[in-house]
Structure formats: structure tokens, C-alpha cells
Design an enzyme around this catalytic site. Structure first.
Site, PDB file in Angstrom:
ATOM      1  CB  CYS A 187      16.332  -6.166  27.347  1.00 25.41           C
ATOM      2  SG  CYS A 187      15.050  -5.375  25.967  1.00 25.41           S
ATOM      3  CG  ASN A 216      12.597  -1.623  25.852  1.00 25.92           C
ATOM      4  OD1 ASN A 216      13.121  -1.476  27.223  1.00 25.92           O
ATOM      5  ND2 ASN A 216      12.261  -2.974  25.689  1.00 25.92           N
ATOM      6  N   GLY A 270      -0.370   5.401  24.108  1.00 21.67           N
ATOM      7  CA  GLY A 270       0.181   4.010  24.186  1.00 21.67           C
ATOM      8  C   GLY A 270      -1.012   2.882  23.907  1.00 21.67           C
ATOM      9  CB  THR A 271      -2.326   0.987  26.890  1.00 21.18           C
ATOM     10  OG1 THR A 271      -1.192   0.800  27.624  1.00 21.18           O
ATOM     11  CG2 THR A 271      -3.979   0.565  27.089  1.00 21.18           C
ATOM     12  CB  THR A 282       5.363  -1.501  31.546  1.00 23.43           C
ATOM     13  OG1 THR A 282       6.593  -2.008  30.819  1.00 23.43           O
ATOM     14  CG2 THR A 282       5.072  -1.518  30.045  1.00 23.43           C
TER      15      THR A 282
END
Lengths: 271, 308
Positions: free
Chosen positions: B134, B131, B269-270, B197
Site C-alpha cells: 500500500c 500487505n 490466488g487467481t 501482484t
């Protein structure tokens, strides 16, 4: 304990007031496992799938013949959709979820304090307390609402259970005490006694109940509500601040869906 | 259903999945949360919640709010940390029999590479997903994922410390997604996944306050699907390594659209939060589609968008 997801049939839609509804659903698999204080996630979406996320509802009542009730006020898109459901409609539910109320195993004095829609899970709690093998010394129920019409049906339902006392308070004084439900406690609870208190309602009310109990060293359990996305501790969105005592004392946040929704009042940071 | 070769996909770094449906990081916990709702063994892959070197407490509440056709979240990367993950979460995950992909996050290049090294020796991990959305604490908090130079550096340093396949998860909060995609490829990434996102804000006009305590959150759900499809298509055309599509996938049709756009696999995902059995439903749907098409492999549809 295993939660499940499935379609449930709407059996009944009672209008308590213009905007307060009680839905009775046929959900045997959930009803048989449900304990007071637990909740279900309901898909309250129209044909376009909106709102997207399920909405959490505490279990208002679960019966041995497989019926499950939720009680709610129509305040948004999801609840407005649910308020229009008719018998025969199918709703998708996930549940039962979360940690419910802990019932005392020894006979004791029990005090239940509910405010507004927070009264919903307390009815199932009262019923279970009355039907448990433990005969409690006293069960006193205090219910707060905005006005008489919002509380009349529930007040009668509680009284109908028998074996308990119900006292109400309304904001407009249209029935019962004119003022806050917490103002009823001192006059109606034997202060020398030891009470097990259960509470659910608006945050300020629960905060007042919690501090009332702290001052008297009474045990208090509260059922909390937050915005929630999944209800199954996957998203971690339903965090609340913990007091740093009790459960997970090393973590600053607790999660309402998994650690709750029922918490010992002392585990919560009341801000 | 037995082993169905027609659904197998290759996602780079020598990693093959039994089907192209994975679950996206941060929406599937550590897998066990979903054991009641679907057969975890059927999933193509499980991407676990992002792990950091030390446990992270997450952001103050409120952390989530529903927005039009989507959800805005600022969970704040709450996680148990790599040591607890290894001792408390891996025993369950490694028994499932589905590739486990560990999403990692850090404040510095050193943190990412240390995590890669630690994960390299934990049994039962199939790949690392990085990821890079960040903030880089040492560079004034600008996200690693918005600077192609940093993307390449992070990729190189993670690759240098692990023999596992490395997936770089791109941030969509950039002007040119192909620039960061190429940087990841140049850095030696085996695979690219996208999109993370989209940054957004939700406001209560009466209180004049943001609806999230963190003010800014990440938008996910159906609202972002067209953006994600566009970016997947652009990246698939810009790099040679496999691409994993993510962004608002709710149905079989959504998943297939991403594959046509160029994704070798997808992450749900969601939708997991809404219907915890979504991924399994999509796997069934993809199976039906392959049968209906009569093709040998679902891979035949990857990158077949017709623009003539």
C-alpha cells in the site's frame, strides 16, 4: 440457494445468425434452481486454458427436464470458442448465480424491453410470467436489434409462447419499426396504466427505459452486465456505481454478481 | 481422509498447517463465498480479504480486465473494516476449523499497528499477514514495500503490538527482492509471503484509454508464475524464516514447483476465481504426490532445487 460447479453436456448448438448462437446444455442441477435473470459462469477455454476467466451468461431458458440455454454473439476469444461447441462436448458451469427478476404477485400490466443480446434473459422471464399463478392484465414485449435476421428467431419464440404481444424495432428498418426500440413505448403502452417494466440490453437503451419509467413513476427492473472475474462475490471486480438509494444505500458501489445482475432501476447511478 | 501427518507444514511463529495449501488474500472473500464449492475445513489456511481500520469503498469501475494469461485488477482494497470483520465475518470463519490468517493494510505505520493490536484480541485468528504494497500516505504515497527501511519499521511496529505470528507479504515491484525480505526478517517477521501482484497497465488502442479506471492495476495469474518462482527462490536463499509462495498457482504441479524453489507453503490466488474448488483439488494432488514419492513428509521437498 446453493450454486454448484460441474461439467455439463452440450446437447445442441443452434446458429441464429453467422455469429449469434444458442447453446442447449444438459444441466439439471442448475436448471431446477434457476430463476429468470440469474446467470451462469462458463469456462470458455481452449486446450491452453485461455481465456483464463470464466464468462458470465444470463440464463436464456431453463426447462423442467434439466436443459439450460445460453444465447450469445461471438465477439471474442471465449464466445468464439463456445460458438464452435458440438453436441457431446462438455462445458464447465458455475451457477445459478446472482439475484434474478422479482415477479409481481398481483395481476398487473407488464412491459418487457430487450435490445440485442440483452433479450436473452427476458425470454425465460416471459415464460415464467406466463406460467405463474398470477394472470397478468397484459404482457407487451419490445425487442430491438441491428437487423431482421438477428431478431427473427427470438421474435417467433416469444410469439410462440402465446398470451403476449411482440413488437420489434431494427436499426436498419429491415423489420418492424425503423429506429430505437424505446420509440415504440409511448404509442403502444397505455400511459394512464401502471406498468411493471423489465429491461435488458445496451446501457444507453436501459438508461432511456429507466428514465422513461422514472418520469411515469412505473416500477422498472434492469439486468446489468459488467466485466466479471469470479461471479461469486469473491473478487469484487464487477462494481457499478449505486444511486445511494435502496440496497446498500451507504455504499457508493454495488456488485453485479451479488447485488444483481437485476437491480431496481432506481438503485443504479445512470451515468 | 483422516488426519494425514505427511502433509503437515510449519510456517513459522509456531504455526502449523494441516497441509501447505492456503488461499490468497483478495481472491477468497471472507471464506463463506466458497462454502458451496469446497470443504473449507480441508484447507491448510484461509487468508481473508485485506482489512483496514475503516471500511473502504474501493476504486471506480472498471476494476478488472483479462490480459494475456492473467488478470489485471484495481479493486482498490474494498473491505468492510476491522469492526465489521470482527462482528460479521469472524463468527463463520472461527467455526471452520482451519487457521484464519487476517491480511491487513494501512496508510501509515500507526494504522498497521493499531490493526495488529485490535486483531490480537479477536478470538480465532491464527496469524496476521501484512500487505505492505500500500502507498504510505505520509511519505508521498510511495509503497511501504519498496523501501527496506520502511519494511523493517512496519514489521517492528506490528510485532510490538501483537503476539500472533506475523507474515510480511512482499511487493514484487522492487529491484532487489532480497533487500525487502531481509528487512522483514530483521524487523522480526515470523514468515515471508510473496509475491503480491505486479503493477501493470492494459490499454485500448482504439479509444486510447486505459482499460482500468485506476489506470494502473496489479497483474496476477499464470502470467506471473516464472517471476514469482524466481523471487521465492531468491528469498528462500536469503532468509532463515519460512517462505510462503504465491503467484499464478493453478495446479498441483505449480504448487510443488514453488515448494522445490523454497516455499514451505503456498497460496492459491487467481485460480480460486476461475475454479472455486482449485485449492481442494491441489490438496488432493499433493497427497497423491507424497504417496507416489513414498516420503514421510511433504516438507522433504522444500528448497530442494538442484542447480548443480
Amino acid at each position: 440457494m446453493t450454486a454448484i460447479k460441474f461439467g455439463t453436456e452440450v446437447l445442441r448448438n443452434e446458429k441464429i445468425t453467422d455469429d449469434i448462437c444458442r447453446l442447449t446444455l444438459l444441466a439439471p442441477a442448475i436448471a431446477e434452481k434457476a430463476r429468470p435473470g440469474q446467470f451462469v459462469m462458463v469456462k470458455a477455454s481452449d486446450d491452453f486454458g485461455l481465456p483464463l476467466l470464466r464468462r458470465p451468461f444470463s440464463i436464456h431458458q431453463a426447462t423442467t427436464d434439466g436443459q439450460l440455454q445460453i444465447l450469445f454473439k461471438s465477439i471474442g476469444r471465449g464466445t468464439a470458442f463456445l460458438a464452435k461447441r458440438q453436441p457431446g462436448d462438455i462445458l464447465s458451469l458455475v451457477g445459478p448465480l446472482g439475484k434474478g427478476f422479482t415477479l409481481p404477485s398481483q395481476p398487473t400490466n407488464i412491459c418487457i424491453v430487450g435490445g440485442g443480446m440483452g433479450t436473452a434473459p427476458l425470454f425465460y422471464l416471459a415464460k415464467k410470467l406466463l406460467r405463474s399463478n398470477t394472470e397478468h392484465k397484459a404482457i407487451k414485449v419490445f425487442l430491438g436489434a441491428a437487423t431482421a435476421s438477428e431478431i427473427k428467431v427470438l421474435q417467433n419464440d416469444f410469439a410462440g409462447l402465446g398470451g403476449l404481444t411482440v413488437l420489434v424495432a431494427t436499426d436498419d428498418g429491415s423489420t418492424g419499426h425503423h429506429g430505437l426500440v424505446t420509440e415504440l413505448l409511448t404509442d403502444n403502452l397505455d400511459q394512464a396504466g401502471n406498468w411493471q417494466v423489465y429491461s435488458c440490453g445496451p446501457h444507453p437503451m436501459m438508461k432511456a427505459v429507466a428514465s422513461y419509467c422514472f418520469a411515469r413513476n412505473w416500477s422498472c427492473q434492469v439486468s446489468l452486465e459488467t466485466l466479471m472475474a469470479c461471479g461469486i462475490s469473491a473478487c469484487l471486480g464487477c462494481a457499478i456505481r449505486g444511486s445511494g438509494q435502496g440496497v446498500d444505500s451507504n455504499k457508493p458501489y454495488l456488485h453485479v454478481c451479488k447485488d444483481g445482475p437485476v437491480f431496481a432501476a432506481g438503485d443504479v447511478a445512470w451515468e | 481422509m483422516g488426519i494425514d501427518n505427511s502433509l503437515k507444514v510449519d510456517i513459522g511463529g509456531g504455526l502449523q498447517l494441516k497441509n501447505p495449501i492456503m488461499t490468497a488474500s483478495g481472491t477468497f472473500g471472507y471464506g463463506s463465498e466458497f462454502a458451496d464449492y469446497l470443504d473449507l475445513q480441508r484447507l491448510g489456511g484461509i487468508v481473508v480479504k485485506g482489512i483496514s481500520l475503516q471500511p473502504r469503498p474501493g476504486n471506480p469501475p472498471p476494476r478488472i480486465v483479462e490480459t494475456s494469461c492473467g488478470m489485471l485488477n484495481a479493486i482498490g482494497l474494498e473491505n468492510v473494516g476491522v469492526e465489521n470483520f470482527s462482528s460479521a465475518k469472524m463468527p463463520f470463519l472461527r467455526k471452520i476449523g482451519t487457521p484464519v490468517i487476517v491480511n491487513i493494510l494501512g496508510d501509515s505505520i500507526e494504522e498497521y499497528s493499531e490493526l495488529a493490536e485490535k486483531l490480537n484480541v479477536i478470538e480465532g485468528i491464527s496469524a496476521i499477514e501484512v500487505n505492505i504494497s500500500c502507498p504510505n500516505v505520509k511519505k508521498g504515497g510511495v509503497a511501504f514495500g519498496t523501501d527496506p527501511v520502511m519494511v523493517k519499521k512496519v514489521t517492528e511496529s506490528v510485532k510490538a503490538r501483537t503476539s500472533l505470528p506475523v507474515i510480511i507479504k512482499l511487493s514484487p515491484n522492487v529491484t532487489d527482492i532480497t533487500a525487502t525480505a531481509r528487512a522483514a526478517e530483521d524487523g522480526g517477521a515470523d514468515t515471508i509471503s510473496l509475491i503480491n501482484t505486479l503493477m501493470g497497465i492494459a490499454i485500448d488502442h482504439r479509444t486510447r484509454r486505459p482499460k482500468l479506471a485506476n489506470i494502473i492495476g496489479g497483474l496476477s495469474g499464470p502470467a506471473i508464475k516464472p517471476v514469482a518462482l524466481r523471487m521465492v527462490w531468491q528469498v528462500a536463499n536469503a532468509v532463515k524464516i519460512p517462505v510462503i509462495g504465491i503467484g499464478g498457482i493453478m495446479s498441483t504441479e505449480d504448487a510443488l514447483e514453488f515448494m522445490v524453489a523454497g516455499a514451505s507453503a503456498v497460496q492459491v490466488g487467481t485460480a480460486n476465481l476461475v475454479d472455486p474448488d482449485t485449492a481442494e483439488r491441489i490438496i488432493d494432488g499433493i497427497g497423491d504426490f507424497v504417496e507416489e514419492l513414498g516420503c514421510q513428509s511433504i516438507q522433504e521437498i522444500v528448497g530442494t532445487l538442484r542447480t548443480d
